[in-house]
Design a protein around this motif. Structure first.
Motif, PDB file in Angstrom:
ATOM      1  N   ARG A 128     -25.567  -6.450 -65.103  1.00 42.91           N
ATOM      2  CA  ARG A 128     -25.770  -5.247 -65.893  1.00 42.91           C
ATOM      3  C   ARG A 128     -24.445  -4.525 -66.044  1.00 42.91           C
ATOM      4  O   ARG A 128     -23.647  -4.447 -65.112  1.00 42.91           O
ATOM      5  CB  ARG A 128     -26.796  -4.308 -65.259  1.00 42.91           C
ATOM      6  CG  ARG A 128     -27.108  -3.079 -66.138  1.00 42.91           C
ATOM      7  CD  ARG A 128     -28.161  -2.199 -65.494  1.00 42.91           C
ATOM      8  NE  ARG A 128     -29.417  -2.915 -65.363  1.00 42.91           N
ATOM      9  CZ  ARG A 128     -30.371  -2.576 -64.495  1.00 42.91           C
ATOM     10  NH1 ARG A 128     -30.203  -1.553 -63.682  1.00 42.91           N
ATOM     11  NH2 ARG A 128     -31.490  -3.265 -64.430  1.00 42.91           N
ATOM     12  N   SER A 129     -24.219  -3.972 -67.207  1.00 40.28           N
ATOM     13  CA  SER A 129     -23.025  -3.176 -67.460  1.00 40.28           C
ATOM     14  C   SER A 129     -23.428  -1.965 -68.282  1.00 40.28           C
ATOM     15  O   SER A 129     -23.905  -2.116 -69.410  1.00 40.28           O
ATOM     16  CB  SER A 129     -21.975  -4.000 -68.236  1.00 40.28           C
ATOM     17  OG  SER A 129     -20.987  -3.147 -68.785  1.00 40.28           O
ATOM     18  N   ALA A 130     -23.259  -0.784 -67.728  1.00 41.81           N
ATOM     19  CA  ALA A 130     -23.573   0.436 -68.466  1.00 41.81           C
ATOM     20  C   ALA A 130     -22.708   0.550 -69.715  1.00 41.81           C
ATOM     21  O   ALA A 130     -23.162   1.025 -70.762  1.00 41.81           O
ATOM     22  CB  ALA A 130     -23.390   1.658 -67.572  1.00 41.81           C
ATOM     23  N   VAL A 131     -21.461   0.099 -69.606  1.00 42.81           N
ATOM     24  CA  VAL A 131     -20.555   0.136 -70.758  1.00 42.81           C
ATOM     25  C   VAL A 131     -21.097  -0.739 -71.884  1.00 42.81           C
ATOM     26  O   VAL A 131     -21.184  -0.315 -73.048  1.00 42.81           O
ATOM     27  CB  VAL A 131     -19.143  -0.320 -70.351  1.00 42.81           C
ATOM     28  CG1 VAL A 131     -18.252  -0.482 -71.587  1.00 42.81           C
ATOM     29  CG2 VAL A 131     -18.518   0.670 -69.384  1.00 42.81           C
ATOM     30  N   MET A 132     -21.481  -1.966 -71.555  1.00 48.31           N
ATOM     31  CA  MET A 132     -22.022  -2.872 -72.569  1.00 48.31           C
ATOM     32  C   MET A 132     -23.355  -2.362 -73.108  1.00 48.31           C
ATOM     33  O   MET A 132     -23.616  -2.417 -74.321  1.00 48.31           O
ATOM     34  CB  MET A 132     -22.188  -4.268 -71.984  1.00 48.31           C
ATOM     35  CG  MET A 132     -20.891  -5.015 -71.761  1.00 48.31           C
ATOM     36  SD  MET A 132     -19.985  -5.357 -73.301  1.00 48.31           S
ATOM     37  CE  MET A 132     -21.093  -6.512 -74.112  1.00 48.31           C
ATOM     38  N   ASP A 133     -24.223  -1.883 -72.211  1.00 49.43           N
ATOM     39  CA  ASP A 133     -25.526  -1.388 -72.652  1.00 49.43           C
ATOM     40  C   ASP A 133     -25.377  -0.246 -73.656  1.00 49.43           C
ATOM     41  O   ASP A 133     -26.025  -0.237 -74.710  1.00 49.43           O
ATOM     42  CB  ASP A 133     -26.348  -0.903 -71.453  1.00 49.43           C
ATOM     43  CG  ASP A 133     -26.889  -2.040 -70.604  1.00 49.43           C
ATOM     44  OD1 ASP A 133     -26.702  -3.213 -70.982  1.00 49.43           O
ATOM     45  OD2 ASP A 133     -27.495  -1.755 -69.553  1.00 49.43           O
ATOM     46  N   ASP A 134     -24.532   0.720 -73.333  1.00 45.05           N
ATOM     47  CA  ASP A 134     -24.355   1.881 -74.214  1.00 45.05           C
ATOM     48  C   ASP A 134     -23.744   1.459 -75.546  1.00 45.05           C
ATOM     49  O   ASP A 134     -24.138   1.959 -76.611  1.00 45.05           O
ATOM     50  CB  ASP A 134     -23.470   2.925 -73.546  1.00 45.05           C
ATOM     51  CG  ASP A 134     -24.154   3.625 -72.379  1.00 45.05           C
ATOM     52  OD1 ASP A 134     -25.383   3.478 -72.239  1.00 45.05           O
ATOM     53  OD2 ASP A 134     -23.459   4.304 -71.599  1.00 45.05           O
ATOM     54  N   TRP A 135     -22.767   0.561 -75.480  1.00 51.15           N
ATOM     55  CA  TRP A 135     -22.105   0.100 -76.710  1.00 51.15           C
ATOM     56  C   TRP A 135     -23.085  -0.659 -77.604  1.00 51.15           C
ATOM     57  O   TRP A 135     -23.163  -0.390 -78.811  1.00 51.15           O
ATOM     58  CB  TRP A 135     -20.923  -0.780 -76.326  1.00 51.15           C
ATOM     59  CG  TRP A 135     -20.192  -1.410 -77.465  1.00 51.15           C
ATOM     60  CD1 TRP A 135     -19.508  -0.770 -78.463  1.00 51.15           C
ATOM     61  CD2 TRP A 135     -20.059  -2.809 -77.733  1.00 51.15           C
ATOM     62  NE1 TRP A 135     -18.956  -1.698 -79.324  1.00 51.15           N
ATOM     63  CE2 TRP A 135     -19.281  -2.944 -78.890  1.00 51.15           C
ATOM     64  CE3 TRP A 135     -20.512  -3.948 -77.069  1.00 51.15           C
ATOM     65  CZ2 TRP A 135     -18.949  -4.191 -79.419  1.00 51.15           C
ATOM     66  CZ3 TRP A 135     -20.183  -5.188 -77.590  1.00 51.15           C
ATOM     67  CH2 TRP A 135     -19.417  -5.298 -78.761  1.00 51.15           C
ATOM     68  N   LEU A 136     -23.838  -1.592 -77.039  1.00 50.59           N
ATOM     69  CA  LEU A 136     -24.791  -2.360 -77.831  1.00 50.59           C
ATOM     70  C   LEU A 136     -25.923  -1.483 -78.357  1.00 50.59           C
ATOM     71  O   LEU A 136     -26.402  -1.683 -79.480  1.00 50.59           O
ATOM     72  CB  LEU A 136     -25.352  -3.509 -76.995  1.00 50.59           C
ATOM     73  CG  LEU A 136     -24.360  -4.634 -76.692  1.00 50.59           C
ATOM     74  CD1 LEU A 136     -24.943  -5.605 -75.663  1.00 50.59           C
ATOM     75  CD2 LEU A 136     -23.955  -5.380 -77.958  1.00 50.59           C
TER      76      LEU A 136
END
Length: 205
Positions: A128-136
């Motif tokens: 899990r990556s909060a950075v990736m989740d928010d960006w996507l």
């Protein structure tokens, strides 16, 4: 050191996929095309290509169309992460047939994320990556303003984890993945909020 944006480096494409998977809500090519065009633009993907074994400058671009997806299987490009790194990315269509809706999966391979230095594991038993989740999720929101869809899910290998019919307009209270759920014409985002992830890969390529 090879760039995470290099097509020829097979390790960039390895390790699974961090995804924004979109249930289009239709099997109609025109509606799938509308979401594909909106998605490619929202992600600000550089180029559109059909071959992984050639660098972008070594091949001709292909149209960003449903026809190209059918011909090549995947559409490939390069995208800039929120961290500033440029990485390889792609999109694949999962066609459901006449009795179900089709999906478009936009993804960044884990191999490229590793090389770009973006943490998505951190020693935990899940990805899990909060950075990736928010960006996507932001890409999904922007896509929805241009072409509506039935459902979006965000996370590592999330394609096939849920569908709009199962959710029936209700956001899950406990979420191991992110959900982009339209309700009465408005898109709602529910970020992952559990301390664990799915024990299996939900989708397939």
């Amino acid at each position: 050191m090879t760039s995470p944006a290099a097509f020829r480096d097979r390790t960039n494409w390895s390790g699974g996929y961090y995804e924004l998977a979109i249930e289009v809500g239709s099997c109609d090519d025109a509606e799938i095309q509308a979401v594909l065009s909106a998605l490619w633009s929202a992600a600000d993907v550089h180029g559109c290509f059909g071959l992984r074994d050639r660098e972008p400058e070594e091949q001709d671009p292909v149209p960003c169309t449903v026809g190209s997806l059918a011909e090549f299987g995947h559409l490939l490009g390069q995208v800039r992460l929120p961290t500033g790194e440029t990485v390889v990315c792609g999109c694949v269509a999962v066609r459901g047939g006449d009795e179900s809706s089709d999906w478009l999966d936009f993804y960044v391979p884990a191999g490229a994320l590793d090389r770009a230095g973006l943490a998505y594991w951190n020693g935990q038993p899940f990805f899990r990556s909060a950075v990736m989740d928010d960006w996507l999720a932001t890409i999904g929101r922007e896509t929805f303003t241009r072409a509506t869809f039935s459902l979006g899910v965000v996370g590592f290998e999330v394609s096939g984890c849920s569908n709009a019919a199962t959710l029936a307009g209700q956001m899950p209270n406990e979420r191991s993945i992110g959900y982009l759920l339209p309700v009465e014409g408005a898109l709602h985002y529910g970020a992952a909020n559990t301390s664990s992830s799915r024990s299996r890969v939900c989708g397939s390529r």
